[in-house]
Design an enzyme around this catalytic site. Structure first.
Site, mmCIF file in Angstrom:
data_model
loop_
_atom_site.group_PDB
_atom_site.id
_atom_site.type_symbol
_atom_site.label_atom_id
_atom_site.label_comp_id
_atom_site.label_asym_id
_atom_site.label_seq_id
_atom_site.Cartn_x
_atom_site.Cartn_y
_atom_site.Cartn_z
ATOM 1 N N GLY A 334 0.731 -1.373 0.037
ATOM 2 C CA GLY A 334 -0.016 0.009 -0.062
ATOM 3 C C GLY A 334 0.857 1.307 0.184
ATOM 4 N N GLY A 339 3.669 8.031 2.937
ATOM 5 C CA GLY A 339 4.502 7.084 2.848
ATOM 6 C C GLY A 339 4.006 5.675 1.872
ATOM 7 C CG ASP A 450 -5.818 11.303 4.010
ATOM 8 O OD1 ASP A 450 -6.779 11.246 3.205
ATOM 9 O OD2 ASP A 450 -4.804 10.716 3.518
#
Length: 620
Positions: A334, A339, A450
């Site tokens: 992912g 990151g 987020d």
């Protein structure tokens, strides 16, 4: 005027005995509630109490403790049912079911613990707290005639946590496990148990190393004054009310204050030493009357434990360790704005998700990074991803998390696998609980900023855990959560609230908006932007575009006169092929549309979202 001596005696007895309003047993079909402070079982002699015990911010465990408070006002815990999975301070209950089982529910939704005694042909089930501190679940089986035979279905004495009470046996099937710290009651690294050689031993079982340290491992049994066959091949240990301890491996000792009339406990302490304590009731203090190791510095792992522990609470890895664990960062699972995430296997065999932060400019100094990590490590909730460690080495910044078997919600929704309506509802509830904890219940106000399907991970049972919450803005609780300022826009287009673009104060309602978009995506199987990308004009005002919210509202308006599945058939994910729980989907759509109101004041809080979802479940 002198008070008659008989009246003095009565007053003294009343002060020593439990209140007439207390109960020592709970019958079939009854429950204890976390929200009712008086819902406590008290032993007939008043020495022990059992009920919900606060272990943190809105976190409770069902426990047994000594009723008498110590000099500092605290209680001494002797047993916990759910030490590693605390429950919510609202709607959680301990229930004696009609089928003979004893269960603990979290917020009225999830069973976090069970005695495992259900489905038995018994009657007159009841839970009682005995004078010994043993919590016992009893049932009766009818015999010929009117007599009944009462049997023990389950008892806490068979499942100790870190403490042994007089006449409670430590057997081959049980062990004492220390708490993580004096303020953290979850399972720690030190254990008192019978090994396969029938010896009673102390073990340090840490994240990386595991070793026996008492008795000295280089000693042969007879040198340590032990015998594996002193009592045949039995394995059990017990001490009586006088303080006389006996074990089947030959270990025997007496308390320094040997004699009756003293409350005692044997505890596997957080520093790795096993100690027998005696209570000085007048002073309200416990005194050590025996300990396994006279020199605590010889306890294995003490220095290591202090170094690793929950200042930061998790382990520091080297860059080379994580590079090796991830096979040179070869298995990507992912990525996001902060990151790239790789799958890895740590040295102790645990499968981990290793996140390599790519926006390293946001974490200039080691001290700043460590402060943020300390905050993340202090957060503990079953619907938040658990962090195991970190790496701060040169320019490298990495985070190590638990690995989630089913990956992200985004991956699952886009795959050929279909989540049924019940699973989607449970994911919505769990995600709401995680966000509510961040907004309202933890020591710091944390805005995620987020929330999206990529940051909601699913475990082996498809239970959700919110990820990436630690890399967002942290707000001091004393300062409130309504006047924060951000140096840049955060979030992902399609899930972002209007406040980001309209230059309004950022509050927890931005997460509520994003959560609503995620729920709509779960219900419909469609991304937030349908046909057109959500765009923004040059002057910063939102452009009117046709997105998921408008599409859902249009479909509802078109089918406004229809009810049930007819009104949802054009909205619900086609993968479900028309097979879904209508009531669950209706409440999800209703809650989601409330969450995505453009006026932030019209949106509910996350705790209100939970109430709406759970109210639906309870009404059914």
């Amino acid at each position: 005027m002198r008070t008659p001596i008989f009246l003095v005696i009565i007053l003294v007895l009343q002060s020593l005995s439990p209140s007439s309003s207390t109960i020592s047993s709970l019958k079939k079909g009854s429950s204890l509630s976390v929200e009712k402070t008086d819902d406590v079982l008290v032993s007939p002699n008043g020495v022990f109490s059992a009920g919900f015990y606060s272990v943190g911010e809105n976190a409770f465990c069902f426990a047994i403790w000594f009723t008498q408070r110590l000099h500092d006002g605290s209680h001494t815990i002797v047993w916990m049912a759910n030490r590693d999975q605390p429950v919510n301070g609202r709607l959680s209950k301990l229930k004696v079911l009609k089928n003979g089982d004893l269960i603990l529910t979290d917020a009225g939704q999830l069973d976090v613990w069970s005695a495992g005694t259900g489905n038995r042909s018994i009657s007159n089930v009841q839970l009682q707290l005995n004078n010994t501190g043993n919590l016992v679940l009893l049932g009766s089986e009818s015999k010929t005639g009117s007599s009944e035979n009462f049997i023990t279905l389950w008892q806490s004495f068979d499942w100790p946590t870190d403490t042994l009470l007089p006449h409670q046996r430590l057997t081959r099937y049980a062990k004492l496990v220390s708490s993580r710290s004096r303020s953290n009651y979850s399972s720690g690294y030190y254990k008192l148990f019978f090994d396969n050689d029938n010896f009673l031993k102390l073990l340090y079982d840490g994240p990386v190393l595991s070793s026996l340290y008492w008795p000295d491992p280089w000693l042969i049994g007879w040198q340590a004054k032990r015998s594996p066959y002193a009592y045949g091949r039995e394995r059990n240990a017990v001490f009586n009310t006088s303080g006389h301890f006996q074990s089947t491996d030959g270990l025997e000792f007496r308390a320094a204050d040997y004699g009756v009339g003293v409350q005692r406990r044997l505890t596997m302490d957080v520093d790795g030493n096993a100690r027998l304590y005696s209570l000085d009731e007048k002073k309200g203090r416990w005194t050590v009357s025996w300990q396994a190791m006279a020199q605590p510095c010889r306890v294995h792992g003490v220095a290591r434990q202090r170094l690793l522990i929950l200042n930061t609470g998790f382990r520091k890895f080297t860059y080379n360790e994580l590079k090796k664990a991830s096979r040179n960062f070869s298995h990507e699972i992912g990525r996001g704005g902060s990151g790239i995430i790789y799958k890895g296997v740590l040295q102790d065999g645990r499968v981990a998700a290793i996140k390599l932060l790519i926006n390293e400019a946001n974490y200039h100094g080691k001290e700043e990074f460590m402060v943020e990590l300390t905050t993340i490590g202090s957060l503990n909730h079953m619907n938040l991803i658990e962090m195991w460690g970190y790496c701060v080495e040169g320019k490298h910044r990495l985070l190590v998390y638990e690995y989630m078997e089913h990956g992200s919600l985004a991956e699952t929704l886009s795959s050929s696998q279909t989540l049924n309506s019940h699973q989607r509802f449970d994911i919505a509830v769990g995600t709401a609980k995680g966000l509510a904890y961040l907004h309202e219940e933890c020591l710091e106000w944390v805005l995620h900023c987020d929330v999206k399907p990529q940051n909601i991970l699913l475990d082996g049972d498809y239970q959700p855990k919110v990820a990436d919450f630690g890399l967002s803005k942290l707000l001091n609780r004393a300062g409130g959560n309504s006047n924060s300022s951000f140096s840049r826009i955060r979030g992902t287009r399609g899930y972002m609230a209007p406040e980001w673009i309209l230059n309004l104060h950022i509050t927890s309602k931005v997460d509520v908006y994003s959560y609503g978009m995620v729920v709509l995506e779960m219900v419909t199987g469609k991304t937030p932007m349908i046909g057109h990308h959500t765009g923004f004009s040059n002057d910063g005002e939102m452009m009117e575009v046709r997105g998921l919210v408008n599409w859902v509202r249009e479909k509802i308006s078109e089918n406004g006169r229809r009810k049930g599945s007819d009104s949802l058939e054009k909205i619900v994910d086609p993968k479900l092929q028309g097979e879904f729980d209508v009531a669950k989907m209706e409440v999800l759509v209703d809650v989601a549309l409330r969450c995505v109101e453009e006026d932030r004041d019209a949106r509910p809080t996350m705790s209100q979202v939970i109430e709406m979802l759970l109210r639906h479940e309870n009404d059914r």
